[in-house]
Structure formats: C-alpha cells, structure tokens
Design a protein around this motif. Structure first.
Motif, mmCIF file in Angstrom:
data_model
loop_
_atom_site.group_PDB
_atom_site.id
_atom_site.type_symbol
_atom_site.label_atom_id
_atom_site.label_comp_id
_atom_site.label_asym_id
_atom_site.label_seq_id
_atom_site.Cartn_x
_atom_site.Cartn_y
_atom_site.Cartn_z
ATOM 1 N N SER A 53 -38.426 18.740 11.409
ATOM 2 C CA SER A 53 -37.409 18.618 10.355
ATOM 3 C C SER A 53 -37.498 19.781 9.378
ATOM 4 N N ALA A 54 -38.707 20.220 9.070
ATOM 5 C CA ALA A 54 -38.888 21.360 8.169
ATOM 6 C C ALA A 54 -38.342 22.634 8.801
ATOM 7 N N GLN A 55 -38.551 22.789 10.099
ATOM 8 C CA GLN A 55 -38.028 23.963 10.799
ATOM 9 C C GLN A 55 -36.505 23.943 10.805
ATOM 10 N N LEU A 56 -35.911 22.774 11.046
ATOM 11 C CA LEU A 56 -34.455 22.645 11.011
ATOM 12 C C LEU A 56 -33.931 22.953 9.610
ATOM 13 N N PHE A 57 -34.605 22.439 8.590
ATOM 14 C CA PHE A 57 -34.212 22.692 7.204
ATOM 15 C C PHE A 57 -34.217 24.191 6.913
ATOM 16 N N GLU A 58 -35.265 24.876 7.346
ATOM 17 C CA GLU A 58 -35.360 26.326 7.133
ATOM 18 C C GLU A 58 -34.239 27.070 7.855
ATOM 19 N N ASN A 59 -33.913 26.646 9.070
ATOM 20 C CA ASN A 59 -32.831 27.286 9.826
ATOM 21 C C ASN A 59 -31.478 27.093 9.142
ATOM 22 N N SER A 107 -23.348 16.436 2.687
ATOM 23 C CA SER A 107 -23.798 15.078 2.978
ATOM 24 C C SER A 107 -23.979 14.950 4.485
ATOM 25 N N SER A 108 -25.127 14.427 4.889
ATOM 26 C CA SER A 108 -25.396 14.315 6.322
ATOM 27 C C SER A 108 -26.355 13.160 6.583
ATOM 28 N N ASP A 109 -26.562 12.913 7.869
ATOM 29 C CA ASP A 109 -27.609 11.991 8.275
ATOM 30 C C ASP A 109 -28.951 12.652 7.970
ATOM 31 N N SER A 110 -30.031 11.951 8.182
ATOM 32 C CA SER A 110 -31.355 12.514 7.910
ATOM 33 C C SER A 110 -31.603 13.722 8.818
ATOM 34 N N LEU A 111 -32.519 14.577 8.398
ATOM 35 C CA LEU A 111 -32.856 15.761 9.190
ATOM 36 C C LEU A 111 -33.341 15.365 10.581
ATOM 37 N N ALA A 112 -34.095 14.286 10.670
ATOM 38 C CA ALA A 112 -34.605 13.838 11.969
ATOM 39 C C ALA A 112 -33.457 13.456 12.903
ATOM 40 N N GLN A 113 -32.383 12.879 12.362
ATOM 41 C CA GLN A 113 -31.231 12.497 13.184
ATOM 42 C C GLN A 113 -30.395 13.710 13.580
ATOM 43 N N ILE A 114 -30.348 14.711 12.722
ATOM 44 C CA ILE A 114 -29.569 15.918 13.015
ATOM 45 C C ILE A 114 -30.255 16.761 14.080
ATOM 46 N N THR A 118 -26.107 17.954 18.619
ATOM 47 C CA THR A 118 -25.123 19.016 18.430
ATOM 48 C C THR A 118 -23.950 18.569 17.573
ATOM 49 N N GLN A 119 -23.477 17.365 17.766
ATOM 50 C CA GLN A 119 -22.324 16.881 17.013
ATOM 51 C C GLN A 119 -22.642 16.776 15.515
#
Length: 132
Positions: A53-59, A107-114, A118-119
């Motif tokens: 999740s941290a890596q996704l957040f950084e991206n 606004s989004s779902d949690s990072l873990a869900q994202i 892809t959608q």
C-alpha cells in the motif's frame, strides 16, 4: 501522538493505539493538528499505508508530481483537529469524504483495495485528471 512518532513506532514493529472518541474523556481538550509547510497532500484513511500500500501511495504521488515528503497521513477522527493548512490535495481512502474548501478532493476505496484492481486505479486516475 504525532504522525512522525507513529511512523517511527511502526518501523520498529511497535503497535500503538489511538482512542476513537477522545472527546468522550472527562477534561479532554482537542489539540490543533499542525502540518509541515511542505505538506501538499493529506491522506485521510483508517489504515496507515505500509508495504504494498505504501508503494502504491508513492506511485500515485508521483503522478501528481509530489514526493512522500510532501504528503502526510491522518486517521479520519483527526480531521476535525485540522485548522490552518496549505494543502493542495486531500485524499479520502477507505472512509467517508468531507468537503474542504480550496483543495482538490480525491475519494477512493482503501489503498489495499485499489492495489491490483485496474478499474479502481482508473477511477482514481480520472479524479486526478479533473484537477490537472
């Protein structure tokens, strides 16, 4: 406890606890949440980003042309303590969003869900593109 302190504790593997409703304590006086001047994006989420999740957040920060140093995380209950700020973005991930004046709201779902969906990533990207 400051977000900086919480981050250090998490890095050391120490679990910390935070009261969900501190206002229910007798004599409680809310403290004002002060963000560093460099903070441009605030992630409001019930989960602190770590691991994938941290890596996704950084991206995602990179797509907005921000660094991790220009972002901060708070828990939804802490938002009421936020007063003066210089934020450009507020991202509500996995929690109810609230209107804040003068900022770009995501606004989004949690990072873990994202992560890996892809959608959901596309939906977040479309929100970002509306502001750029």
């Amino acid at each position: 406890m400051s977000q900086h302190t919480l981050s250090y504790l998490q890095e050391m593997g120490i679990t910390s606890f935070q009261l969900l409703h501190p206002e229910r304590l007798v004599g409680y006086t809310p403290s004002e949440l002060i963000l560093p001047e460099s903070c441009q994006l605030l992630l409001v989420s019930p989960q602190f980003p770590e691991g994938d999740s941290a890596q996704l957040f950084e991206n995602i920060l990179k797509t907005i042309k921000l660094t991790v140093a220009q972002a901060a995380h708070i828990y939804p209950a802490q938002l009421a303590s936020l007063h003066q700020h210089q934020l450009k973005w507020v991202w509500f991930a996995g929690c109810q969003s609230q209107a804040l004046e003068g900022v770009n709201l995501l606004s989004s779902d949690s990072l873990a869900q994202i992560d890996g969906d892809t959608q959901r990533k596309r939906a977040l990207w479309q929100q970002i593109q509306r502001y750029q």
